[in-house]
Every structure is written in C-alpha cells, then in structure tokens.
Design a protein around this motif. Structure first.
Motif, short mmCIF file in Angstrom:
data_model
loop_
_atom_site.label_atom_id
_atom_site.label_comp_id
_atom_site.label_asym_id
_atom_site.label_seq_id
_atom_site.Cartn_x
_atom_site.Cartn_y
_atom_site.Cartn_z
N LEU A 242 26.99 -29.90 -52.53
CA LEU A 242 26.35 -29.67 -51.24
C LEU A 242 27.36 -29.16 -50.21
O LEU A 242 27.08 -28.23 -49.44
N ALA A 243 28.56 -29.77 -50.20
CA ALA A 243 29.59 -29.34 -49.26
C ALA A 243 30.06 -27.93 -49.58
O ALA A 243 30.25 -27.10 -48.68
N LEU A 244 30.25 -27.63 -50.87
CA LEU A 244 30.70 -26.29 -51.26
C LEU A 244 29.70 -25.23 -50.81
O LEU A 244 30.07 -24.20 -50.24
N ARG A 245 28.43 -25.49 -51.09
CA ARG A 245 27.41 -24.49 -50.76
C ARG A 245 27.24 -24.32 -49.25
O ARG A 245 27.14 -23.19 -48.74
N TRP A 246 27.22 -25.43 -48.52
CA TRP A 246 27.06 -25.33 -47.08
C TRP A 246 28.23 -24.60 -46.43
O TRP A 246 28.05 -23.67 -45.64
N LEU A 247 29.43 -24.99 -46.80
CA LEU A 247 30.60 -24.40 -46.16
C LEU A 247 30.80 -22.95 -46.57
O LEU A 247 31.29 -22.15 -45.77
N ALA A 248 30.44 -22.61 -47.80
CA ALA A 248 30.53 -21.20 -48.19
C ALA A 248 29.63 -20.36 -47.29
O ALA A 248 30.01 -19.26 -46.84
#
Length: 333
Positions: A242-248
């Motif tokens: 979730l963090a990877l996708r949001w921050l990307a």
C-alpha cells in the motif's frame, strides 16, 4: 574511528551492528557537498530552457509515451518536460523533509551508544544536502513548480511525526518513496542520460548516496521485523505494498496544476498514470528490488501476493540490487 566507550545498545545482532558501522564510516569517508562538488556556474553545466533534452523519454516517462504528448509541437514538449522534471525534483526534496522528520522522531528514543543513532544522523545530514542540491537546481531551471500533490502536502507533517511511533512502517514508507526515484534515475543513466548535464550531475550524486540509505532501510527492516508479533508482521505485509503504490503515485505523477497549465485532457492523464499497459509496466518496474525484499522479510503470502497484484505492482523479483529489468516492455513507436 575508535568505538564509543559507552555501553552498547542492546538487542542489535553483530551483523547488523557491523553493517551500521560500515555505513557510518562510508558517510564520513565518501560524502558530497552540493556547493563543493557541483560547479553551478560552469559553462558546460549551464541550463538552456529550450534544450531538446528536456523532452520526456517515452521509455521511462509515462506521459512521454502517450500519443498526445508526442503530437504536441516540439516547443511545448520541451516546456512540459522541463516543468515536469523540475516538479519531480521539488517533490524529491519534499520527500526528504518527511524522511528527516520521521527519523528525527525515531532517534529521539534511542539509548546512548546506539549505532542506529549515529547512522541516522549521517543519513539526515546527507538528505539535507540533497534538499539544498534539489532546490538549487529547481531555482536554476526557473519554473515556479509547486512540488507535492495536495494530499501529500497536507499529510506530510503528520507522516513524519507518526514515524517516531511506528518506526517499522516509517522505514517501509521510506523505501516506498526512495525506490521509484532511484529506479528512474538509474534507468536514465543507463540509457545514456539524455538530459541537461546539470540534471545528470545531481542524479549521479543522489544515486551514490541513496545506495547507502536504501541499504540501511532494508537492513533496518530485517533487524526489526523479525522481532515483531505475527499480527504486527501481518500488518507490515499489508502496509508495504500500500505504501509503495501510494507513494509511487504521489512522487511520480504530476500535481493537478500540471494538467491545468498545459491543457492536458483528463483521459491522457489517466492513460499515463497508470491505465495503459505501457505505464503499468513502468510502475511495476519500479519495485523489483522491493518484491525481493518482501520475500526475504516474510511479507509475501497468499493474501499479500494478491494485494501486490491488485495494486498493479507485482512482477519479477530482482536477483540482485538494482538489477536492470529483464522483462522487456513493448517499444513505443
């Protein structure tokens, strides 16, 4: 350097402690200062606002791959590319401030003698230099870009503070922000760095020091996740993709001001971020190293694997750090 005579911080295994000492010594012996290591006024580094190298690469920039962008007059392609690159640099600087807030909150609770305390401060010093370097570059490019997207801008102060209380989630998020930028910059360098030389020089410095920062974040997670309860580990497994996708999305996609300024149709923005097969391949390609790390940390299971897939960030695992992508994306004609 002679080690401190203070009692050593407890609960750090020997390998992790040795890695921290190695990284700290590396920060002492090999570091950059943006005002010593970049000759900002050198003629060969002078920025030309009409340089065709501002045009966005269709291979590495999802907007640059759209038919709409490639059909625009060259002058507009240059202006959009210059604005987008400047804004991405501004966002990178803003992300570094969030990282610093979170790490500062974390080290405030560390005991005397902690090698994590020393290395975190080295990293924050380097990140301060990166912020200076990025802002100087934005100033010289000359476009008054806003940086962060509105939601990230509003949440960023709270994200940093929360990191002091949920330090494992903080470092998962640090990787979520650092990986897309690092992957993009390395891909551009490998492809011949078809960018203005001053931009390339800042990329080279950032890549060199981010290698230490990303190594530390991965080792930090290895050392701390193994001590978590099964419930906390499961929470990390869900939080990581979730963090990877949001921050990307926050870091690699432009803010709304970009589309308004250049009259970019909404369907084009949706195609570029991240609806088309090509742009989804770019997004997935950011995270080969992170998929490998998630496997190593025990964060991949049937539930989280489906979550990675649903978020569009599944794919090949890297066999080694920063391995170039093996999966060939269809060429953009």
């Amino acid at each position: 350097m002679t080690p401190s005579t203070l009692p050593r911080a407890p609960k750090l295994d020997a390998r992790y402690r040795e890695m921290l000492e190695t990284l700290s010594e590396g920060s002492v012996r090999r570091r950059f200062d943006p005002y010593l290591d970049i000759d900002w006024d050198a003629p060969e580094l002078a920025l030309d606002r009409d340089d065709p190298r501002w045009i966005l690469s269709p291979d590495y920039d999802p907007l640059g791959a759209t038919d709409w962008y490639r059909q625009q007059p060259v002058e507009k392609q240059i202006e959009m590319g210059r604005w987008r690159i400047a804004n991405a640099i501004k966002v990178g600087a803003a992300f570094e401030t969030v990282l610093i807030r979170g790490m500062m909150q974390y080290i405030a609770k560390l005991p005397n003698g902690s090698p994590e305390f020393r290395y975190c401060l080295h990293e924050m010093t380097e990140e301060c230099n990166h912020i200076q370097m990025f802002q100087e570059l934005v100033n010289r490019i000359g476009d008054d870009v806003p940086g962060m997207r509105p939601i990230f801008r509003a949440l960023s102060p709270f994200i940093g503070v929360a990191g002091g209380y949920a330090h494992v989630i903080l470092f998962l998020g640090i990787l979520g922000g650092e990986e897309p930028i690092d992957h993009y910059q390395k891909a551009m360098i490998r492809n011949g760095a078809i960018l203005p030389p001053l931009v390339v020089r800042t990329m080279e410095i950032h890549i060199a020091e981010e290698a230490r920062h990303i190594s530390f974040a991965g080792e930090f997670l290895r050392a701390h996740i193994e001590k978590l309860s099964p419930v906390s580990t499961a929470l990390c497994g869900i939080s990581f993709p979730l963090a990877l996708r949001w921050l990307a999305g926050e870091i690699m996609a432009p803010p709304p001001e970009f589309a308004r300024r250049f009259d970019i149709p909404r369907p084009v923005i949706k195609e570029a971020f991240w609806r088309s097969p090509h742009s989804r391949g770019i997004l997935s390609g950011y995270f080969g190293d992170m998929r490998t790390l998630a496997d190593e940390l025990g964060l991949m299971n049937p539930v989280t694997t489906r979550l990675w897939r649903a978020l569009g960030i599944d794919g090949d695992r890297s066999r080694y750090r920063s391995e170039p992508e093996r999966r060939i994306r269809p060429a953009v004609a």
